[in-house]
Design an enzyme around this catalytic site. Structure first.
Site, PDB file in Angstrom:
ATOM      1  N   GLU A  37      11.873  23.138 -22.334  1.00  0.00           N
ATOM      2  CA  GLU A  37      11.722  22.057 -21.344  1.00  0.00           C
ATOM      3  C   GLU A  37      11.831  22.625 -19.925  1.00  0.00           C
ATOM      4  O   GLU A  37      12.828  23.263 -19.578  1.00  0.00           O
ATOM      5  CB  GLU A  37      12.777  20.977 -21.582  1.00  0.00           C
ATOM      6  N   LYS A  63      21.440  13.139 -24.524  1.00  0.00           N
ATOM      7  CA  LYS A  63      20.290  14.032 -24.756  1.00  0.00           C
ATOM      8  C   LYS A  63      20.227  15.076 -23.641  1.00  0.00           C
ATOM      9  O   LYS A  63      19.990  16.258 -23.881  1.00  0.00           O
ATOM     10  CB  LYS A  63      19.000  13.210 -24.821  1.00  0.00           C
ATOM     11  N   ASP A  80      23.819  27.299 -35.056  1.00  0.00           N
ATOM     12  CA  ASP A  80      23.032  26.280 -35.750  1.00  0.00           C
ATOM     13  C   ASP A  80      23.033  25.002 -34.910  1.00  0.00           C
ATOM     14  O   ASP A  80      23.983  24.231 -34.930  1.00  0.00           O
ATOM     15  CB  ASP A  80      23.687  26.056 -37.126  1.00  0.00           C
ATOM     16  N   HIS A 114      11.653  17.077 -11.936  1.00  0.00           N
ATOM     17  CA  HIS A 114      10.963  17.285 -13.216  1.00  0.00           C
ATOM     18  C   HIS A 114       9.514  17.675 -13.005  1.00  0.00           C
ATOM     19  O   HIS A 114       9.017  18.621 -13.592  1.00  0.00           O
ATOM     20  CB  HIS A 114      11.000  15.973 -14.006  1.00  0.00           C
TER      21      HIS A 114
HETATM   22  C1  MEV Z   1      15.548  14.834 -19.907  1.00  0.00           C
HETATM   23  O1  MEV Z   1      15.310  15.873 -20.820  1.00  0.00           O
HETATM   24  C2  MEV Z   1      17.022  14.541 -19.793  1.00  0.00           C
HETATM   25  C3  MEV Z   1      17.384  13.342 -18.926  1.00  0.00           C
HETATM   26  O2  MEV Z   1      16.671  12.198 -19.352  1.00  0.00           O
HETATM   27  C4  MEV Z   1      18.872  13.141 -19.086  1.00  0.00           C
HETATM   28  C5  MEV Z   1      19.415  11.870 -18.458  1.00  0.00           C
HETATM   29  O3  MEV Z   1      18.663  10.890 -18.302  1.00  0.00           O
HETATM   30  O4  MEV Z   1      20.612  11.879 -18.141  1.00  0.00           O
HETATM   31  C6  MEV Z   1      17.016  13.587 -17.491  1.00  0.00           C
END
Ligand code: MEV
Length: 436
Positions: free
Chosen positions: A85, A278, A294, A391
């Site tokens: 990513e 995430k 793992d 991003h």
């Molecule tokens: C993207 O990979 C992760 C985010 O969505 C985490 C978040 O929203 O805190 C930017």
């Protein structure tokens, strides 16, 4: 229409490739070229990778990036991260730099206990089972000695075994619930071998105990648990609120207030908590993977922990106390720095050496820090500029590569998008304009 095949695993690698190429690809030459392009020119290295799993046809690359400037308990680390990513390594590096000037990360390993269970059914009187368990427990441990003696020499081994009555959930269902200390090993093989030894002793010795017949005990399975709430690490950053002063457009007080609100939302709102966590796992998985651990086990255990109170919730927390901003994470991480891939995969060895050959405890701390840093970077963007600015800047290169931009085009467009908003359509338009 694809066809089934028997005896596939026994075919040579080149025959496997022939089969898959013939069965699935219209442009067979192109498919074969791609498969072979990813082979390593060094035959020995390729063979090593071929033998990690069955039916290897080629290698699947992920970039290995590094995030420097992580001050963890006053030691500086450069953290290796294997991830595809675009923005993750950049975000980690930015967060590391931010906290480098504010005291860095403070971490502590709270506990290192791992868990395994023998699941079995018992058709009889629970009181007799309890007596049998008390009688056989020393022998369960003694019979596992060939497996445990080396681990014991190093200070680890079996911590305890308990009999658990689960008949409220399933008729006749019981467990031998065992706890282990596996030191620098992740310990999956060690734990599973111990459990299978317990199961064997437990079943075979039962017939010699008054009141139990061989057929009364049925072993269902013996397996470690990836839920490790007693293998916990905590990482924290803190500074005076007024030191949260990086962005001239946001006052430190507003920044802290909004940041804490964002964390509170993830504490109470599962839809947000999943995405919040995430982002944490972006950092955690990348280091877990780079160090040969793992990540599926870690993911499963971490998310179970995030729902331990009955509702899925944030893994991080934040508050202001007496003018001090505090942001912390507490997560279960069962990691190893010996055994498994750690001594085999050359890039894993490299990553561990880059981290000064950490113990499993040290690695737990570093991985927790990577998760906290990632969450800090995400929440900082989300509550100030929005996430897309950073991003899309990082994603720009992916879009340029999709359009096979050459080096000159890349240089021109990267310059152009320093002052223009990156969107997919804006990049496509800019490429088209440039090529016109
Ligand atoms: C993207 O990979 C992760 C985010 O969505 C985490 C978040 O929203 O805190 C930017």
């Amino acid at each position: 229409m694809s066809k089934s095949i028997s005896g596939f695993s026994k075919l040579s690698k080149s025959k496997k490739i022939d089969w898959v190429v013939d069965t699935y690809f219209s442009n067979k030459e192109e498919a074969k070229t791609i498969i072979k392009q990813y082979w390593n020119a060094n035959d020995k290295l390729q063979q090593l990778h071929d033998e990690f799993i069955e039916n290897t046809i080629t290698n699947y690359y992920l970039p290995l990036g590094i995030a420097p400037n992580f001050l963890v308990n006053n030691n500086l680390y450069t953290i290796p991260m294997a991830i595809e990513e675009s923005s993750v390594v950049a975000a980690a590096s930015k967060a590391a730099k931010f906290w480098l000037n504010r005291g860095g990360f403070k971490t502590e390993v709270i506990s290192t206990t791992k868990i395994g269970q023998v699941h079995f059914t018992f058709n009889g009187d629970y009181n007799i089972l309890k007596k049998y368990f008390q009688h056989i427990k020393p022998q369960l441990i003694a019979n596992a000695k060939p497996i445990t003696k080396n681990m014991e020499k190093r200070g680890g081994g079996i911590l305890d075994i308990k009999l658990i009555d689960k008949t409220n959930s399933i008729a006749n269902y019981y467990q031998l619930h065992a706890t282990f200390e596996t030191l620098d090993a992740m310990g999956a093989n060690f734990i599973n071998s111990c459990l299978e030894s317990f199961a064997n002793t437990f079943k075979t010795e039962a017939i010699y105990f008054d009141g139990i017949k061989d057929s009364d005990i049925d072993i269902v399975m013996s397996i470690l648990s990836n839920y490790v709430p007693e293998c916990l690490v905590r990482a924290e950053v803190s500074c005076k609120v007024e030191e949260l002063n990086e962005d001239p457009n946001v006052s430190p007080e507003d920044f802290a207030h909004k940041f804490i609100q964002a964390v509170q939302i993830a504490e109470v709102e599962p839809y947000r908590a999943v995405t919040h966590n995430k982002g944490i796992m972006n950092g955690i998985d990348a280091v877990v993977l780079a160090t040969g651990n793992d990540f599926r086990a870690v993911e499963a255990g971490v998310h179970a922990y995030a729902s331990r109170n009955g509702s899925y919730s944030s893994l991080t927390h934040a508050k202001v106390d007496n003018g001090i901003f505090k942001f912390w994470i507490e997560i279960p991480l069962a990691l190893g720095t010996v055994g498994g891939l750690t001594g085999l995969h050359p890039l894993v060895k490299l990553s561990l050496e880059m981290l000064n050959k950490p113990s499993a405890k040290e690695l737990m701390m570093i991985v927790a820090v990577a998760g906290l840093a990632q969450n800090f970077a995400a929440l900082r963007s989300l509550t100030t500029t929005g996430i897309q600015q950073g991003h899309m800047k990082m994603h720009l290169m992916n879009i340029l590569n999709q359009f096979n931009a050459n080096d000159n085009e890349k240089t021109t467009l990267i310059e152009h998008f320093k002052t223009n908003v990156v969107t997919h359509s804006a990049v496509v338009e800019a490429i088209e304009n440039l090529r016109r």
